[in-house]
Design a protein around this motif. Structure first.
Motif, PDB file in Angstrom:
ATOM      1  N   TYR A  31       0.825  -1.213   0.000  1.00 54.71           N
ATOM      2  CA  TYR A  31       0.000   0.000   0.000  1.00 54.71           C
ATOM      3  C   TYR A  31       0.858   1.262   0.000  1.00 54.71           C
ATOM      4  CZ  TYR A  31      -4.819  -1.589   0.376  1.00 54.71           C
ATOM      5  OH  TYR A  31      -6.046  -2.110   0.107  1.00 54.71           O
ATOM      6  N   VAL A  32       1.860   1.313   0.861  1.00 55.20           N
ATOM      7  CA  VAL A  32       2.721   2.493   0.898  1.00 55.20           C
ATOM      8  C   VAL A  32       3.428   2.662  -0.447  1.00 55.20           C
ATOM      9  CG1 VAL A  32       4.752   3.539   2.005  1.00 55.20           C
ATOM     10  CG2 VAL A  32       2.979   2.453   3.405  1.00 55.20           C
ATOM     11  N   GLY A  33       3.877   1.572  -1.018  1.00 53.96           N
ATOM     12  CA  GLY A  33       4.494   1.628  -2.346  1.00 53.96           C
ATOM     13  C   GLY A  33       3.536   2.127  -3.417  1.00 53.96           C
ATOM     14  N   ILE A  34       2.304   1.671  -3.364  1.00 55.33           N
ATOM     15  CA  ILE A  34       1.289   2.128  -4.322  1.00 55.33           C
ATOM     16  C   ILE A  34       1.068   3.634  -4.180  1.00 55.33           C
ATOM     17  CG2 ILE A  34      -1.186   2.038  -4.839  1.00 55.33           C
ATOM     18  CD1 ILE A  34      -0.973  -1.034  -4.193  1.00 55.33           C
ATOM     19  N   TYR A  35       0.974   4.111  -2.938  1.00 61.90           N
ATOM     20  CA  TYR A  35       0.810   5.549  -2.734  1.00 61.90           C
ATOM     21  C   TYR A  35       2.020   6.317  -3.246  1.00 61.90           C
ATOM     22  CZ  TYR A  35      -3.625   5.479  -0.393  1.00 61.90           C
ATOM     23  OH  TYR A  35      -4.962   5.338  -0.137  1.00 61.90           O
ATOM     24  N   TRP A  36       3.204   5.801  -3.015  1.00 59.57           N
ATOM     25  CA  TRP A  36       4.410   6.474  -3.474  1.00 59.57           C
ATOM     26  C   TRP A  36       4.430   6.569  -5.001  1.00 59.57           C
ATOM     27  CZ3 TRP A  36       8.950   4.521  -5.965  1.00 59.57           C
ATOM     28  CH2 TRP A  36      10.004   5.436  -6.009  1.00 59.57           C
ATOM     29  N   VAL A  37       4.139   5.456  -5.683  1.00 61.14           N
ATOM     30  CA  VAL A  37       4.127   5.446  -7.150  1.00 61.14           C
ATOM     31  C   VAL A  37       3.034   6.378  -7.683  1.00 61.14           C
ATOM     32  CG1 VAL A  37       3.630   3.997  -9.175  1.00 61.14           C
ATOM     33  CG2 VAL A  37       5.162   3.158  -7.374  1.00 61.14           C
ATOM     34  N   ASN A  38       1.828   6.289  -7.129  1.00 66.80           N
ATOM     35  CA  ASN A  38       0.735   7.132  -7.598  1.00 66.80           C
ATOM     36  C   ASN A  38       0.978   8.605  -7.270  1.00 66.80           C
ATOM     37  OD1 ASN A  38      -1.681   5.621  -8.881  1.00 66.80           O
ATOM     38  ND2 ASN A  38      -0.952   4.281  -7.264  1.00 66.80           N
ATOM     39  N   HIS A  39       1.627   8.885  -6.144  1.00 71.81           N
ATOM     40  CA  HIS A  39       1.981  10.260  -5.777  1.00 71.81           C
ATOM     41  C   HIS A  39       2.912  10.846  -6.837  1.00 71.81           C
ATOM     42  CE1 HIS A  39       3.891  13.421  -3.222  1.00 71.81           C
ATOM     43  NE2 HIS A  39       2.694  13.475  -2.666  1.00 71.81           N
ATOM     44  N   HIS A  40       3.912  10.082  -7.231  1.00 71.89           N
ATOM     45  CA  HIS A  40       4.824  10.551  -8.276  1.00 71.89           C
ATOM     46  C   HIS A  40       4.105  10.709  -9.614  1.00 71.89           C
ATOM     47  CE1 HIS A  40       8.689  10.938  -6.322  1.00 71.89           C
ATOM     48  NE2 HIS A  40       8.325   9.920  -5.559  1.00 71.89           N
ATOM     49  N   ALA A  41       3.246   9.772  -9.949  1.00 72.47           N
ATOM     50  CA  ALA A  41       2.491   9.886 -11.207  1.00 72.47           C
ATOM     51  C   ALA A  41       1.608  11.131 -11.185  1.00 72.47           C
ATOM     52  CB  ALA A  41       1.648   8.629 -11.422  1.00 72.47           C
ATOM     53  N   LEU A  42       1.000  11.414 -10.051  1.00 67.49           N
ATOM     54  CA  LEU A  42       0.144  12.589  -9.913  1.00 67.49           C
ATOM     55  C   LEU A  42       0.960  13.873 -10.055  1.00 67.49           C
ATOM     56  CD1 LEU A  42      -2.739  13.607  -9.182  1.00 67.49           C
ATOM     57  CD2 LEU A  42      -2.020  13.513  -6.790  1.00 67.49           C
ATOM     58  N   LEU A  43       2.118  13.922  -9.413  1.00 66.85           N
ATOM     59  CA  LEU A  43       2.935  15.139  -9.452  1.00 66.85           C
ATOM     60  C   LEU A  43       3.611  15.362 -10.802  1.00 66.85           C
ATOM     61  CD1 LEU A  43       4.385  15.115  -5.849  1.00 66.85           C
ATOM     62  CD2 LEU A  43       2.737  16.720  -6.817  1.00 66.85           C
ATOM     63  N   GLU A  44       3.736  14.320 -11.613  1.00 68.66           N
ATOM     64  CA  GLU A  44       4.280  14.496 -12.962  1.00 68.66           C
ATOM     65  C   GLU A  44       3.399  15.413 -13.801  1.00 68.66           C
ATOM     66  OE1 GLU A  44       4.737  10.730 -14.843  1.00 68.66           O
ATOM     67  OE2 GLU A  44       6.550  10.236 -13.719  1.00 68.66           O
ATOM     68  N   ARG A  45       2.129  15.487 -13.470  1.00 66.42           N
ATOM     69  CA  ARG A  45       1.156  16.237 -14.275  1.00 66.42           C
ATOM     70  C   ARG A  45       1.098  17.727 -13.945  1.00 66.42           C
ATOM     71  NH1 ARG A  45      -2.245  12.056 -12.227  1.00 66.42           N
ATOM     72  NH2 ARG A  45      -2.008  10.247 -13.519  1.00 66.42           N
TER      73      ARG A  45
END
Length: 186
Positions: free
Chosen positions: A52-66
């Motif tokens: 879960y923490v890894g998923i949040y980390w990956v999605n956080h980075h994907a979100l901030l790329e935008r």
């Protein structure tokens, strides 16, 4: 303001969250296979929480790329997400120690639900802050299903903690890869 400090701070907090979780893992108190079997539920809950923490980390980075920039409201929304994520080690330890008990499994689900909702808030604030043409995250079907399943897991915990735990695993599986087309939340 520049988003680099937000990303660096978030990465640091997430690294600390993972460190705290691993420090909470109990080794077997003996040297037999029976001793190892006694700690497996805690290790499995740790693995799920790490995911879960890894998923949040990956999605956080994907979100901030935008986005190109952030404002104060984004910083507070990000802190809101990090607050709920910082509770993951506590609920992981409790649910790992009592894997079939309704209260720990329910609280684990509550923290996951609040992480999800706070990620939605962050996603919304990032879109508003950057002026980006993001679709409202709540309207994404995957987000609606996730929030509903988190709520269902909490609701069934008093009657079937194992079913709630299965729902937590299903939800993690749904979020293994970030969606690149719209802001989503785990």
């Amino acid at each position: 303001m520049n988003k680099a400090r937000l990303e660096a701070f978030s990465d640091g907090v997430i690294a600390v969250i993972i460190t705290i979780m691993v420090l909470e893992l109990e080794p077997p108190h003996g040297t037999t296979l029976a001793d190892v079997a006694g700690v497996i539920p805690g290790w499995l809950r740790y693995a799920l929480s790490f995911l879960y923490v890894g998923i949040y980390w990956v999605n956080h980075h994907a979100l901030l790329e935008r986005v190109g920039r952030v404002d104060w409201a984004v910083l507070w929304a990000n802190l809101h997400l990090l607050f709920w994520m910082s509770l993951i080690p506590f609920v992981t330890a409790w649910a790992g120690e009592h894997p079939m008990a309704p209260a720990p499994v329910a609280l684990y689900g509550v923290v996951l639900l609040l992480c999800s909702l706070s990620f939605l808030l962050l996603s919304w604030r990032l879109g508003a802050s950057d002026g980006a043409a993001h679709a409202p995250a709540w309207h994404a079907r995957k987000n609606q299903v996730s929030v509903g399943l988190y709520a269902l897991a909490i609701a069934v915990s008093p009657w079937s903690a194992p079913l709630a735990a299965v729902l937590h695993v299903v939800l993690a599986a749904m979020w293994l890869a970030p969606d690149r087309t719209a802001p989503h939340t785990p």
